[in-house]
Write an enzyme that holds these catalytic residues in place. Structure first.
Site, PDB file in Angstrom:
ATOM      1  N   ARG A 125      39.231 -59.177  37.883  1.00 51.49           N
ATOM      2  CA  ARG A 125      39.442 -59.057  39.176  1.00 51.49           C
ATOM      3  C   ARG A 125      38.573 -59.376  39.971  1.00 51.49           C
ATOM      4  O   ARG A 125      37.319 -58.901  39.970  1.00 51.49           O
ATOM      5  CB  ARG A 125      40.060 -57.475  39.309  1.00 51.49           C
TER       6      ARG A 125
ATOM      7  N   ARG B 204      46.413 -44.976  51.613  1.00 49.70           N
ATOM      8  CA  ARG B 204      45.118 -44.912  51.593  1.00 49.70           C
ATOM      9  C   ARG B 204      44.374 -44.487  52.869  1.00 49.70           C
ATOM     10  O   ARG B 204      43.033 -44.472  52.867  1.00 49.70           O
ATOM     11  CB  ARG B 204      44.917 -46.526  51.173  1.00 49.70           C
TER      12      ARG B 204
ATOM     13  N   ARG C 237      36.463 -52.547  33.391  1.00 51.00           N
ATOM     14  CA  ARG C 237      37.674 -53.285  33.578  1.00 51.00           C
ATOM     15  C   ARG C 237      37.482 -54.790  33.998  1.00 51.00           C
ATOM     16  O   ARG C 237      38.272 -55.669  33.805  1.00 51.00           O
ATOM     17  CB  ARG C 237      38.396 -52.577  34.865  1.00 51.00           C
TER      18      ARG C 237
ATOM     19  N   LYS D 104      44.239 -45.146  37.731  1.00 51.32           N
ATOM     20  CA  LYS D 104      45.757 -44.826  38.083  1.00 51.32           C
ATOM     21  C   LYS D 104      46.806 -45.754  37.331  1.00 51.32           C
ATOM     22  O   LYS D 104      47.850 -45.461  36.994  1.00 51.32           O
ATOM     23  CB  LYS D 104      45.723 -45.083  39.438  1.00 51.32           C
TER      24      LYS D 104
ATOM     25  N   ARG E  32      33.886 -50.494  48.087  1.00 51.07           N
ATOM     26  CA  ARG E  32      35.193 -49.954  47.957  1.00 51.07           C
ATOM     27  C   ARG E  32      35.148 -48.329  47.776  1.00 51.07           C
ATOM     28  O   ARG E  32      35.914 -47.629  48.105  1.00 51.07           O
ATOM     29  CB  ARG E  32      35.708 -50.402  46.729  1.00 51.07           C
TER      30      ARG E  32
HETATM   31  P1  AMP Z   1      44.039 -51.649  43.894  1.00 53.23           P
HETATM   32  O1  AMP Z   1      44.656 -52.419  43.219  1.00 53.23           O
HETATM   33  O2  AMP Z   1      44.846 -50.266  44.586  1.00 53.23           O
HETATM   34  O3  AMP Z   1      42.600 -51.051  43.848  1.00 53.23           O
HETATM   35  O4  AMP Z   1      43.913 -52.340  45.484  1.00 53.23           O
HETATM   36  C1  AMP Z   1      43.190 -53.556  45.529  1.00 53.23           C
HETATM   37  C2  AMP Z   1      42.851 -53.671  47.007  1.00 53.23           C
HETATM   38  O5  AMP Z   1      43.902 -54.024  47.732  1.00 53.23           O
HETATM   39  C3  AMP Z   1      42.030 -52.628  47.910  1.00 53.23           C
HETATM   40  O6  AMP Z   1      40.760 -52.672  47.603  1.00 53.23           O
HETATM   41  C4  AMP Z   1      42.624 -52.772  48.975  1.00 53.23           C
HETATM   42  O7  AMP Z   1      41.426 -54.193  49.702  1.00 53.23           O
HETATM   43  C5  AMP Z   1      43.803 -53.643  48.995  1.00 53.23           C
HETATM   44  N1  AMP Z   1      44.766 -52.495  49.088  1.00 53.23           N
HETATM   45  C6  AMP Z   1      45.587 -51.919  48.159  1.00 53.23           C
HETATM   46  N2  AMP Z   1      46.502 -50.855  48.648  1.00 53.23           N
HETATM   47  C7  AMP Z   1      46.151 -50.663  50.001  1.00 53.23           C
HETATM   48  C8  AMP Z   1      46.409 -50.013  51.017  1.00 53.23           C
HETATM   49  N3  AMP Z   1      47.588 -48.875  50.753  1.00 53.23           N
HETATM   50  N4  AMP Z   1      46.098 -50.102  52.417  1.00 53.23           N
HETATM   51  C9  AMP Z   1      45.055 -51.127  52.442  1.00 53.23           C
HETATM   52  N5  AMP Z   1      44.525 -51.911  51.611  1.00 53.23           N
HETATM   53  C10 AMP Z   1      45.013 -51.760  50.151  1.00 53.23           C
END
Ligand code: AMP
Length: 190
Positions: free
Chosen positions: A134, A89, A128, A14, A146
């Site tokens: 990360r 999400r 990644r 993404k 996840r």
């Molecule tokens: P991402 O970079 O989108 O993979 O997000 C990393 C982490 O941030 C996720 O695994 C969640 O713990 C948290 N996170 C990101 N976006 C959301 C969301 N819309 N709702 C809840 N947690 C989020």
């Protein structure tokens, strides 16, 4: 304003595709994950809460991310629309988004989904981890949490947006360029 949702499991690509999408369609990219990582880096109270949840592979509370999105909508100008990456999400987040947009008689334009199988998720995230470092990419256990969280809480959104006639899927296996072309073919319809 256009409101595109970039959907897909963790590791689907993404973030990579978002860069090309925002440029080509003059959109503002909102990644809730990136905004949360910024809070963590800044050492805020919200960052501390987010860190403890993110590091376990769990989601942060819906209200937190909904407020972040609302702030971005209010402050960003000079674009043709927004690209939401990693939001919504959960079903409650999707409902909150619909309600937020309804206040200005607007609605979600389209959900563009990048779809990859679970085996590819693990491979991509491990790749990644080597590049980006990360914390939540660091262990197989966290990645598995996840993936499970995605299936339990996020995947129901496919039905939610399909019912609304707003779900469009691009095969996420292939080269970055091939996947970009599939995504642009979908976006060109709006
Ligand atoms: P991402 O970079 O989108 O993979 O997000 C990393 C982490 O941030 C996720 O695994 C969640 O713990 C948290 N996170 C990101 N976006 C959301 C969301 N819309 N709702 C809840 N947690 C989020």
């Amino acid at each position: 304003m256009k409101y595109y949702i970039l959907f897909g499991p963790p590791g689907a690509g993404k973030g990579t595709q978002a860069t090309a999408m925002v440029e080509n369609y003059n959109l503002h990219h909102i990644s809730t994950g990136a905004l949360l990582r910024k809070e963590i880096a800044a050492g805020t109270e919200l960052g501390a809460l987010a860190k403890s949840l993110i590091e376990k592979g769990n989601l942060v509370p819906d209200e937190v991310v909904v407020e972040m999105i609302e702030n971005e909508f209010k402050t960003v100008r000079g674009v043709d629309g927004f690209l939401l990456d990693g939001f919504p999400r959960t079903i409650p987040q999707a409902i909150a988004l619909d309600e937020m947009l309804a206040k200005t008689s607007e609605s979600v334009t389209a959900t563009v989904s990048i779809m990859i199988p679970d085996e590819v998720v693990m491979e991509r995230i491990k790749g990644r981890a080597l590049k980006e470092g990360r914390a939540d990419d660091a262990s197989e256990d966290i990645i598995n949490t996840r993936i499970a969280t995605y299936h339990a809480q996020t995947e129901p959104l496919i039905e939610f947006y399909t019912k609304a006639g707003k779900y469009h899927e691009a095969d996420g296996v292939g080269s970055i360029e091939e996947i970009k072309d599939r995504i642009f073919t979908i976006m060109d319809r709006f």
